[in-house]
Design a protein around this motif. Structure first.
Motif, short mmCIF file in Angstrom:
data_model
loop_
_atom_site.label_atom_id
_atom_site.label_comp_id
_atom_site.label_asym_id
_atom_site.label_seq_id
_atom_site.Cartn_x
_atom_site.Cartn_y
_atom_site.Cartn_z
N SER A 183 0.92 -1.22 0.10
CA SER A 183 0.07 0.15 -0.06
C SER A 183 0.75 1.30 0.01
CB SER A 183 -1.00 -0.03 1.27
OG SER A 183 -0.06 -0.13 2.55
N ILE A 184 0.52 2.40 -0.53
CA ILE A 184 1.01 3.57 -0.59
C ILE A 184 0.14 4.75 -0.50
CG2 ILE A 184 0.79 3.60 -3.19
CD1 ILE A 184 3.95 4.57 -2.98
N VAL A 185 0.78 5.60 0.27
CA VAL A 185 0.03 7.11 0.38
C VAL A 185 0.77 8.19 -0.45
CG1 VAL A 185 0.91 7.62 2.72
CG2 VAL A 185 -1.23 8.65 2.00
N ILE A 186 0.06 9.03 -1.06
CA ILE A 186 0.61 9.96 -1.80
C ILE A 186 0.18 11.19 -1.56
CG2 ILE A 186 0.89 10.97 -4.19
CD1 ILE A 186 0.68 7.68 -4.99
N TYR A 187 1.05 12.34 -0.87
CA TYR A 187 0.50 13.62 -0.43
C TYR A 187 0.62 14.60 -1.54
CZ TYR A 187 -0.03 12.33 4.44
OH TYR A 187 -0.51 11.68 5.45
N GLY A 188 -0.44 14.90 -2.08
CA GLY A 188 -0.47 16.11 -3.17
C GLY A 188 -1.14 15.20 -4.37
N ALA A 189 -2.38 15.76 -4.83
CA ALA A 189 -2.92 15.46 -6.18
C ALA A 189 -2.75 16.23 -7.28
CB ALA A 189 -4.41 14.96 -5.78
N GLY A 190 -1.56 16.95 -7.13
CA GLY A 190 -1.42 17.99 -8.19
C GLY A 190 -0.83 16.90 -9.39
N PRO A 191 -0.35 17.48 -10.42
CA PRO A 191 0.27 16.63 -11.58
C PRO A 191 1.18 15.50 -11.18
CG PRO A 191 0.02 18.87 -12.45
CD PRO A 191 -0.30 18.79 -11.01
N VAL A 192 1.79 15.86 -10.59
CA VAL A 192 3.10 15.06 -10.01
C VAL A 192 2.55 13.79 -8.96
CG1 VAL A 192 5.33 14.84 -8.58
CG2 VAL A 192 4.91 16.68 -10.23
N GLY A 193 1.62 14.17 -7.91
CA GLY A 193 0.95 13.06 -7.33
C GLY A 193 0.09 12.27 -8.15
N LEU A 194 -0.48 12.92 -8.93
CA LEU A 194 -1.58 12.00 -9.88
C LEU A 194 -0.58 11.04 -10.89
CD1 LEU A 194 -4.13 14.59 -10.85
CD2 LEU A 194 -4.59 12.65 -9.38
N MET A 195 0.67 11.52 -10.79
CA MET A 195 1.67 10.68 -11.66
C MET A 195 2.09 9.61 -10.88
SD MET A 195 1.43 11.37 -15.17
CE MET A 195 -0.16 11.34 -14.94
N ALA A 196 2.45 9.89 -9.64
CA ALA A 196 2.84 8.84 -8.69
C ALA A 196 1.79 7.80 -8.42
CB ALA A 196 3.31 9.52 -7.37
N ALA A 197 0.65 8.34 -8.34
CA ALA A 197 -0.60 7.16 -8.30
C ALA A 197 -0.64 6.45 -9.52
CB ALA A 197 -1.82 8.02 -8.04
N HIS A 198 -0.61 7.08 -10.81
CA HIS A 198 -0.50 6.51 -11.76
C HIS A 198 0.37 5.11 -11.84
CE1 HIS A 198 -1.70 5.51 -15.91
NE2 HIS A 198 -1.10 6.22 -16.48
#
Ligand code: NAD
Ligand code: ZN
Length: 384
Positions: A183-198
């Motif tokens: 599991s992973i938590v990503i702080y920030g749903a800006g473009p970079v955070g959304l790419m980390a999520a992708h």
């Protein structure tokens, strides 16, 4: 040629500047057709970090090769290429190890004697003009131009993400040490955070949690199967702990940087680092790609001075966590990520909200900077 020129804080204009041209035999000249505005541009746009007046922004670039220097033999006029934001030489000690963000050849050593790394359109990262313009000079073009497949022209909005944020998001998950099934938590749903999520979804994470408070950005996180966490509705840490049976996420990524907001919405540069230490499990890994460079003047925070971020090192140590930080070595990732795009396994363009002609850059900067609803990622199209 036309270019997006910085005239002072929150003041950019599209102006005529001297044409970019071949200056060295290893240069490639690219006619830019897609060039993104990045959260990293905003540090300079807002006047938080230095940038020379009259300088040209733009480090997320894609286009068609217009001309090559005499010593270039891998790319030729007409090729479609994505250009990493880092400028590497390919042969120094760091580039050879894949650390192209820390190139020793292209760095500007007047900044500091041991400086490593260069990029387009940044202060302190060398004299390289940005690509929010009609043309871009690409030094060491054989190394720095990633050739694109035949569908490049139609799928520019996907491939342009190879210049920075798709590799950067991927890098965040690598720095955190993500493995399939974790599991992973990503702080920030800006473009970079959304790419980390992708990236985390593609890598087979069992649960991808994304923290932010902008509904449009959280919706995008949900659209790819991640779990949106709205920190305006309650502590992000509590929500992560609840979703992970009180244990915490295996991995965590920082994709915000020093202008993070606190629960009241005030800027609080230590916020995300402290929240990561708390919401990642004992022995978990943390990857930090959000920018924490020295600031002068420092933001309004007594704990933050000249880039010194204070986070709970005691708890970090007690939990036996690991951390990896820094700029993304785009060259280490962009070829396989290109192939994930071309086979349809990755589609980073899901974040694109606006495609605008270069002339509309001032409007685009204003909206993106304000994080206005629906302005997630802007691509400027000089040829439009
Ligand atoms: P952005 O500013 O558009 O996105 C940041 C998001 O973080 C925003 O949506 C904001 O609402 C959210 N946020 C603010 N405070 C928060 C908090 N406390 N918790 C959770 N979310 C919070 O920027 P971006 O384009 O996505 O870039 C993000 C960071 O990555 C920037 O610092 C940028 O400079 C950096 N960056 C680093 C690299 C690299 O190579 N390391 C490359 C590109 C960008
Ligand atoms: Zn960028």
């Amino acid at each position: 040629m036309r270019a997006v020129v910085y005239n002072g804080p929150r003041d950019v204009a599209v102006q005529d500047v001297p044409d970019a041209r071949i200056e060295r035999p290893t240069d490639v000249l690219v006619r830019i057709t897609s060039t993104n505005i990045c959260g990293s541009d905003l540090h300079m746009y807002e006047g938080r970090t230095d940038f020379p007046r009259g300088g040209v922004f733009g480090h997320e670039n894609l286009g068609q090769v217009a001309e090559v220097g005499d010593a270039v033999d891998r790319v030729k006029a007409g090729d479609w290429v994505a250009i990493p934001f880092n400028i590497g030489c390919g042969f120094c000690k760091n580039c050879e190890r894949g650390l192209s963000a820390f190139c020793l050849t292209t760095a500007d050593r007047s900044v500091m004697p041991n400086m490593a790394g260069a990029a387009y359109g940044f202060a302190d990262m060398g004299p390289y003009r940005g690509g929010q313009a009609d043309l871009l000079r690409v030094p060491y073009g054989d190394y720095n131009c990633l050739k694109l497949p035949p569908d490049a022209e139609e799928r520019q909005n996907d491939y342009v993400m190879l210049a920075d944020i798709f590799p950067t998001g991927w890098h965040a998950t690598e720095l955190a040490g993500l493995r399939p099934g974790e599991s992973i938590v990503i702080y920030g749903a800006g473009p970079v955070g959304l790419m980390a999520a992708h990236a985390a979804m593609i890598k087979g994470a069992c649960m991808v949690m994304v923290v932010d408070r902008h509904p449009d950005r959280l919706r995008l996180a949900g659209s790819i199967g991640a779990l949106p966490i709205d920190d305006s509705k309650g502590s992000a840490v509590d929500q992560v702990l609840e979703l992970t049976n009180g244990i915490g996420a295996d991995r965590g990524c920082e994709c915000v940087g020093y202008q993070a907001h606190d629960p009241q919405g005030h800027e609080h540069p230590n916020m995300t680092m402290n929240d990561l230490v708390k919401s990642v499990k004992f022995t978990g890994g943390i990857g930090v790609v959000g920018v924490f460079t020295p600031q002068d003047p420092a933001p309004q925070d007594p704990l933050y001075k000249q880039g010194e971020i204070v986070f709970d090192h005691g708890l970090f140590w007690f939990k036996g966590q690991t951390i990896g930080v820094g700029q993304c070595n785009v060259k280490a990732y962009n070829r396989p990520l290109r192939d994930l795009i071309s086979t349809g396994r990755a589609k980073p363009s899901f974040i694109v909200s606006h495609e605008l002609p270069l002339g509309e850059a001032p409007t685009a900067y204003r909206h993106f900077d304000a994080r206005d609803d629906g302005w997630t990622k802007v691509i400027l199209k000089p040829a439009a």
